[in-house]
Design an enzyme around this catalytic site. Structure first.
Site, PDB file in Angstrom:
ATOM      1  CE  LYS A 138     -28.255  54.000 -35.036  1.00 58.22           C
ATOM      2  NZ  LYS A 138     -26.801  53.516 -35.007  1.00 58.22           N
ATOM      3  CD  GLU A 188     -24.007  64.179 -45.303  1.00 59.39           C
ATOM      4  OE1 GLU A 188     -23.346  63.691 -46.252  1.00 59.39           O
ATOM      5  OE2 GLU A 188     -23.568  64.310 -44.168  1.00 59.39           O
ATOM      6  CB  CYS A 201     -19.194  62.290 -45.819  1.00 60.40           C
ATOM      7  SG  CYS A 201     -20.001  63.691 -45.023  1.00 60.40           S
ATOM      8  CD  GLU A 215     -17.199  58.068 -47.877  1.00 55.62           C
ATOM      9  OE1 GLU A 215     -17.205  59.241 -47.483  1.00 55.62           O
ATOM     10  OE2 GLU A 215     -18.204  57.324 -47.813  1.00 55.62           O
TER      11      GLU A 215
END
Length: 477
Positions: A174, A248, A282, A381
């Site tokens: 995806k 993750e 990330c 974040e």
């Protein structure tokens, strides 16, 4: 680049609906292409194709050596399309071309590693148990839903496709609606590599169809690289069905600068590591922990480093930073900067958009000083080029600040004493840590502590999630 079909069952198929995705280049807001948006019916077709491939002898009867040959062929096909894939990413992500080319190289390295691992790995072994001999088999988990992010989709896809192919599993990939066009080049590479039909299927889908994929009863495992929020939703769906999830997720990584570090050596490298891919990474080192005795010295040097970085056209070889991926994210990053200042942070440099780049979603590399670890900008974040400079008293204080986070994906220490750096690394609650740099190794596990994820990618450990372990107890004698 206007595509009309979807890649399912090894061939191009007409989608179930006329829904379309228009892809905007974030550097100039121009539409650069379009493709079908997958519906639940398309998801069902892709899962059915993956299930059929899983059972077909062309794939199910393969050995590790056979699968390694397919992995190698895919790597070679990707290598032959390096320029096409990098150019596509430079338009879709609007990251500098060199960065995009590096992502293609990392994708190929990942496949190379898992190809060799598939050759060497013992998928069946006899071992002596307490009560007799046991035959231990490692079998494919089944159909894998692989969900990848916009910021490095090809590399992230190979982190999942590599071990999935090595295990003998099949994949429904995806891809994100922000950056789906690369996947059409990837599909051509899959065809060129000669993979059996349905082993890898590709769809571009938004949230509803993606959740349908994860929840599909024939999907045995979902592997996602994405935000903490998205990962929690995937885990919730998988938990309700007792299926495997590999996550993750996000990070708020801390770079500890020790008092003995050489500023002239540290600052250029640390500045790059903190805003890699314009902070849309990330593992970016977005909290910089500086000894109080050298705080202003480092803040001034970092400000100079960020101020000299070239932000702009990704096709310009001198460009170091591109834009945010889309308008919504651009506005969020700017709002986070403003919120930090309102909390008491000092805006040292950046925070704006260069006038000549205003049609695009550009944010200058931004340094916030006088940040404390309880501020929102130090805890959430941001996923943009926004760096928090935090002062600490001694190394135990620095370790405490680094670990005082909901997330634990990456981190680093910068010191003249490597052995001391290793000892600090042992105490940091992250899955990946670097001394005097920023790195991840294809042959070593990568993943996060706490809300940064579950499971590991890369290394031999990255194969484990894609295997079911079966013990066959043999009769005495």
């Amino acid at each position: 680049m206007d595509y009309q079909n979807i890649f399912v069952g090894g061939q191009w198929r007409e989608p179930a609906s006329g829904k379309r995705i228009s892809v905007e280049c974030p550097a100039n807001r121009e539409i650069i292409g379009s493709c079908p948006e997958a519906t639940e019916q398309d998801v069902d077709a892709a899962v059915n194709a993956a299930m059929a491939a899983l059972a077909a002898p062309e794939w199910s009867a393969t050995s590790g050596e056979d699968r390694a040959s397919y992995i190698d062929a895919l790597s070679a096909a990707i290598k032959s399309r390096t320029d096409d894939l990098a150019a596509c990413a430079a338009q879709e992500i609007a990251a500098p071309y060199g960065f995009c080319k590096g992502q293609v190289a990392m994708a190929r390295m990942t496949l190379k590693f898992y190809g060799q691992l598939a050759r060497d790995y013992e998928f069946e072994e006899r071992r002596q148990g307490y009560f007799g001999q046991v035959l231990v088999r490692k079998e494919p988990v089944g159909v894998v839903a692989a969900i990848v992010p916009f910021n490095g989709p090809l590399f992230a896809a190979m982190l999942k496709i590599g071990p999935a192919l090595a295990s003998g599993s099949t994949v429904v990939l995806k891809v994100p609606v922000e950056t789906p066009l690369f996947s059409y080049v990837l599909a051509e590479c899959i065809q060129e590599a000669g993979l059996p039909a349905g082993v890898i299927n590709i769809l571009a889908a938004d949230r509803d169809a993606s959740e349908h994929l994860v929840a599909h009863p024939d999907v045995a495992m979902a592997s996602i690289t994405g935000s903490v929020v998205a990962g929690r939703r995937v885990a919730e769906i998988c938990g309700s069905q007792v299926k495997r999830a590999a996550l993750e997720l996000g990070g708020k990584s801390a770079a500890i600068v020790c008092a003995d570090a050489d500023l002239a050596i540290v600052v250029p490298e640390l500045a790059k590591a903190s805003v890699i891919n314009s902070g849309q990474a990330c593992a970016a080192q977005t909290r910089i922990l500086i000894p109080r005795s050298r705080y202003e010295e480092y803040v001034s040097a970092l400000a100079d480093a960020y101020g000299s970085m070239k932000v702009g056209d990704p096709s310009d070889p001198e460009t170091e930073l591109g834009p945010m991926i889309h308008e919504r994210h651009f506005n969020r990053v700017k709002a986070c900067i403003n919120a930090g200042v309102e909390e008491g942070a000092r805006l040292v440099t950046g925070g704006g958009t260069p006038e000549h780049l205003e049609p695009g979603y550009f944010v200058e590399p931004t340094l916030l000083a006088d940040v404390t670890n309880d501020m929102q900008v130090a805890r959430e974040e941001i996923f943009g080029p926004v760096v928090c400079a935090i002062a600490y008293d001694d190394i135990d204080d620095a370790i405490g600040i680094a670990n005082d986070s909901e997330m634990g994906l990456s981190g680093s220490v910068w010191t003249a004493d490597v052995e001391a750096g290793i000892e600090i690394g042992r105490k940091i609650q992250t899955g990946n840590f670097t001394i005097n740099g920023f790195s991840m190794d294809i042959a070593a596990p990568f993943g996060g502590y706490k809300s940064s994820g579950l499971g590991r990618e890369l290394g031999e450990e990255g194969l484990q999630d894609y295997l079911e372990f079966k013990s066959i107890n043999l009769p005495a004698g």
